[in-house]
Structure formats: C-alpha cells, structure tokens
Design an enzyme around this catalytic site. Structure first.
Site, short mmCIF file in Angstrom:
data_model
loop_
_atom_site.label_atom_id
_atom_site.label_comp_id
_atom_site.label_asym_id
_atom_site.label_seq_id
_atom_site.Cartn_x
_atom_site.Cartn_y
_atom_site.Cartn_z
N VAL A 108 80.27 -52.77 -3.10
CA VAL A 108 79.10 -53.20 -2.32
C VAL A 108 78.06 -52.09 -2.25
O VAL A 108 76.86 -52.32 -2.40
CB VAL A 108 79.54 -53.62 -0.90
CG1 VAL A 108 78.32 -54.02 -0.05
CG2 VAL A 108 80.54 -54.76 -0.96
N GLU A 109 78.54 -50.87 -2.02
CA GLU A 109 77.63 -49.74 -1.81
C GLU A 109 76.86 -49.35 -3.08
O GLU A 109 75.65 -49.17 -3.05
CB GLU A 109 78.42 -48.53 -1.30
CG GLU A 109 78.81 -48.61 0.16
CD GLU A 109 77.63 -48.41 1.08
OE1 GLU A 109 76.61 -47.84 0.64
OE2 GLU A 109 77.71 -48.84 2.25
N SER A 110 77.57 -49.17 -4.16
CA SER A 110 76.97 -48.55 -5.36
C SER A 110 77.31 -49.28 -6.65
O SER A 110 76.89 -48.82 -7.73
CB SER A 110 77.46 -47.10 -5.47
OG SER A 110 78.88 -47.08 -5.63
#
Length: 373
Positions: A93-95
């Site tokens: 999700v983040e990166s």
C-alpha cells in the site's frame, strides 16, 4: 465527511479461511496467512478496492512480484516481535514494494518515512546514504513505530490510521467523537479520504492473498527461505565491482542496497546486502574488493570542467557519477567522487539505477508537499 459504511451481513461458511498449522508452510504466502492476527474490516470500501485491484491483474501481479526480495525478512521480524503478519503487506500500500519510491510529501522507501520521522527513529540521512530506503533499518523503524502507536490505541485499525495520518490526527479525531458521545473506532472517525481509503486497501489485499483461488488469482511463488544476508564491507568499494565479483546483476544489487545514494560505499562501518547464495562468494574474493575511488572536496573557485579533466572524466561523467543532473547543483564544500583506478564505464550504468533524491532547493522551488507522518 462520511465514514465507510459497514456491511451488516454474515459471510458464507465457505469464505472462512482455515489454515492447517500442523504442516510446514508451503511458501511465504502460506506462512503469512498463518500469522494473520488483525480483525477484518468489513466495509463497502474494501469490496470496491478488491474490484479495482482485480480489474487490473497485470498491475496486481507486478505488485506481488516486487515483494519477493523483501518479504522473508519482514515476516521473520514480525514473527520475532509477535506482530500480525498483515503488516508485511503494508509496503504494498505504501510504496508498491519499491524501495526507491519517493512521494510529493518527501516520504521515501518501502515504509515511506518523511525526513523528520526518519531522524526520530535514527535513520541516517546524508549525501551518501538514506536509511529510509535501507531494507533492514527502515523495517526495524517501521515496526518500532507501529508497536508504539498500537500500544497508544490498543487497536490495529487505529494504529494503521495513525501510521498514515499521524498519531496526533487520530487522537484528535477520537477526542472529537468522545466529546459528541460518538463511537471512536476507525470506521466512525472523521478522517481525510487518504486515511479512510488506507485500511480498506490493506484489507482488500489481505482478502485476495487469503483466498487467491476465490478471485482467480495465482500468486507468484515466493519460497519460505532466506533471500538475502549481510556482510561487512570495506569503504570505498563500488557496487559495480561487488556485482562483478559476485556475478550479481547490477539492478539486483541496487534493489538490495537502495540506501546508498552514490555507487561507492562511503567511509565508516557499513554492511552490504547480498543474495544469500553470494555471501560466501564475496568473502572468498574480499581481497579483490579494493577501493577504486577517492573523494574531492569542491572549493569555491573550482571549475567542474577542470576537475573532470584532471581525473580523466568528461563533465557529464563527473555529474552522473555524483548523482547530479546539473553543474548548478555542485556547491562549495560538496564532496565529489573521483576515480582512483576504477573503470568508469563499469560504474556509469549505476547512475541510472540509483535515482537522486530532491535537494532542499528542489523542494523549495517545487513548493511544499502535503504534510504526513
């Protein structure tokens, strides 16, 4: 601002995920499923996110494939701390599991730390190295942070929301609901859209990984074994030489060592991450890993063109080796890398694999990014 609507329905019996813990995990995905420990979020937004992911199977496949280098280490660390293995999916999700990811808010690495939070968790950031991109250091910092905010809230959904929006933001939202006599769970809080979408994204990915056959998805095989290991390395050794000595592709070596901002290991004590089967190869050839570079401190009246010529380089090569896209970025006092016996042509390809991060001047010129973590 509306909150995600909870779907009031019982799942059919065949949707319940059962895991046989009496047998060894078939692969790393199986091991991750066995460690799921967060309560499921059931909301329309989760279903919508699943539909979006499944509508783009090629993009979803690329997302999963990028994780294979890093997942084993992250899962190992989670299990050592007794944390739920859903957290191993958070970099999706983040990166998108891209350690070189850099956001408009100056967040960097797999776990997307902004500079100030990175410094708080002792992640070094200088012209040579940025440990927000370091696989091991950033994972330790992210898990430290998540443990702290979980202890603060006693709830994983609120902890994850705090990781995205900042613990102060979530605490204020909880207090605002308390003052109105409203529930203070994640679904009930008045949070910005990015944070309201954050946990549904993670839950959607968890659902797909929990039952890929239900969605017609085939997960890439990720063996349940160590992928990389660390070794102390002498300073001044360039990554191109390490790649040649260990017969490791340059892009693989950079993907495992994304914290280095230049193609040469800086002065001081540093570790190199290598594919697990290459560590002994490197140890056997360590005497060949001699420094082939030195540094030159730029003086006020120096000409880059003259410096380049002095060390047998073109101006373009000098800029590329030092991660500069313009002579204007070279300021007095800056430390430049210059060859001392290195094969420059062997190192130049690294300049395309190690993206430079924006300078403070770049950021000021582009305007302030949105505030986060």
């Amino acid at each position: 601002m509306s909150s995600p609507r909870v779907v009031q329905m019982e799942p059919p019996d065949d949707s319940v995920v059962t895991v046989d813990l009496t047998h060894k995990a078939a692969d790393l995905w199986d091991r991750i499923r066995r460690g799921f420990g967060m309560p499921d979020l059931v909301a329309d937004e989760v279903t919508n996110r699943q539909i979006q992911y499944l509508a783009h199977p090629a993009a979803l496949s690329r997302l999963f494939h990028r994780s294979y280098r890093y997942l084993y280490h992250i899962v190992d660390e989670l299990e050592a701390r007794g944390l739920p293995t859903e957290i191993a999916l958070l970099p999706l999700v983040e990166s998108g599991f891209d350690p070189m990811a850099y956001s408009s808010s100056r967040a960097a690495g797999l776990w997307q730390f902004i500079p100030s939070t990175g410094r708080y968790f002792n992640l070094r950031q200088n012209e040579w190295i940025d440990e927000r991109r370091d696989i091991i250091a950033s994972t330790d910092a992210a898990l430290d942070y998540l443990e702290r905010i979980y202890d603060m809230h006693g709830d994983w959904h609120l902890a994850l929301a705090s990781y995205n929006a900042g613990e102060g933001t979530v605490l204020r939202a909880r207090k605002a609901n308390e003052a109105k006599g409203l529930p203070t769970d994640y679904l009930s809080l008045d949070l910005r859209k990015e944070t309201r979408d954050y946990i549904p994204k993670l839950q959607a990915l968890k659902n797909i990984i929990a039952r890929p056959e239900l969605f017609g998805i085939e997960l890439p095989h990720v063996p349940n074994r160590i992928y990389f290991d660390m070794i102390d390395t002498p300073p001044g050794v360039d990554l191109a030489l390490v790649a040649r000595l260990t017969e490791t592709p340059l892009d693989e070596l950079v993907a495992l060592n994304p914290a280095y901002r230049k193609p040469v290991i800086p002065e001081g004590k540093h570790q190199l991450i290598l594919p697990a089967d290459k560590v002994e190869v490197f140890k056997a050839r360590l005497d060949e890993a001699q420094p082939r570079w030195k540094t030159y401190q730029l003086q006020r009246k120096d000409s880059l063109q003259v410096i380049a010529k002095r060390f047998g380089l073109t101006l373009t090569q000098l800029l590329q080796i030092n991660g500069l896209d313009s002579s204007r970025k070279a300021k007095p006092g800056m430390t430049l890398l210059v060859p001392a016996g290195a094969d420059v042509s062997e190192v130049l390809p690294l300049s395309e694999l190690i993206p430079d991060m924006p300078t403070e001047e770049d950021i000021r010129n582009a305007g302030k990014g949105k505030k986060r973590r």
